[in-house]
Scaffold this motif. Structure first.
Motif, short mmCIF file in Angstrom:
data_model
loop_
_atom_site.label_atom_id
_atom_site.label_comp_id
_atom_site.label_asym_id
_atom_site.label_seq_id
_atom_site.Cartn_x
_atom_site.Cartn_y
_atom_site.Cartn_z
N LYS A 295 -48.31 67.14 -28.23
CA LYS A 295 -47.81 67.91 -27.09
C LYS A 295 -46.56 67.27 -26.49
O LYS A 295 -45.62 67.97 -26.09
N TRP B 26 -47.57 74.46 -26.66
CA TRP B 26 -47.96 75.81 -26.21
C TRP B 26 -48.99 76.43 -27.15
O TRP B 26 -49.99 77.01 -26.70
N GLU C 127 -52.43 74.93 -26.74
CA GLU C 127 -53.08 75.45 -25.54
C GLU C 127 -53.64 76.84 -25.78
O GLU C 127 -54.74 77.18 -25.31
N GLN C 128 -52.92 77.67 -26.53
CA GLN C 128 -53.37 79.03 -26.82
C GLN C 128 -54.60 79.04 -27.72
O GLN C 128 -55.52 79.85 -27.53
N GLY D 115 -56.72 76.25 -28.67
CA GLY D 115 -57.85 75.40 -28.32
C GLY D 115 -58.27 74.53 -29.49
O GLY D 115 -57.56 74.41 -30.50
#
Length: 214
Positions: free
Chosen positions: A14, A22, A25-26, A28
């Motif tokens: 990250k 990103w 995060e989308q 998982g």
């Protein structure tokens, strides 16, 4: 048993790459199954070459039913190449598997030594076996030996994931090397997310490769 990664790998990636951050995060956390047995992993990859996952599973189930335990000794003693072929694989694949088992039983190939080798040494050693190329060796390192920094240029889904995430039309070797260096030493975790992206894990993302001319 799944490929092990956690906060260390995720936080590193990250920090290194906002777009990958990103995507992570989308999506998982991703669970990717491992092949814990190195011999069986190599055989499974040979079986699965150029056939569907469903066909691979069918042949593998027959192989397990025939041998009970897929080990070098079982293959060496209990099955001829023709018998293996009869389980639904090509004769060439059957011969590759027999050759692999015979080399281990005779001592010509030290499979356990592969576990102690560097990535480059292990890929070279595995690629010396009939039926095993660089990509297959890389997949064995990732999904059997859990090596943390495997990102395969020869993997078409990895290239697709890179195109989708970064909006590239083509992934050249030079471009790939840039991302490989950025993700290192956690290329394997990045690979798992790129595979997910390539498989449609994030709705609305598309492949930017030029359309093929008919």
């Amino acid at each position: 048993m799944y490929f092990q990664y956690g906060d260390t790998e995720i936080n590193y990636l990250k920090c290194k790459d906002k777009k990958l951050a990103w995507a992570i995060e989308q999506i998982g956390h991703i669970e990717r199954k491992l092949d814990a047995n190195l011999f069986a992993a190599v055989v499974r990859h040979i079986v699965g070459q150029q056939i569907s996952s469903k066909a691979q599973a069918t042949v593998w189930a027959r192989l397990e039913a025939r041998l009970k335990d897929v080990t070098p000794l079982a293959v060496h003693h209990a099955a001829s190449a023709q018998e293996l072929q009869g389980l639904g694989m090509s004769l060439r694949k059957a011969e590759y598997i027999k050759d692999f088992a015979d080399k281990i039983v005779s001592g010509d190939f030290d499979l356990q030594a592969v576990e102690q080798m560097s990535d480059a040494e292990a890929i070279t050693a595995l690629s010396s076996l009939k039926g095993i190329g660089k990509w297959t060796a890389e997949m064995i390192l990732l999904f059997c030996l859990q090596r943390p920094d495997i990102l395969s240029y020869d993997d078409l889904a990895i290239q697709r994931g890179l195109r989708m995430l970064y909006h590239h039309r083509k992934i050249t070797r030079e471009l790939f090397n840039k991302y490989q260096k950025r993700y290192s030493p956690y290329g394997s975790t990045a690979a798992i997310y790129l595979w997910a992206i390539a498989g449609g894990a994030i709705e609305g993302m598309k492949d930017y490769a030029p359309a093929k001319k008919r």
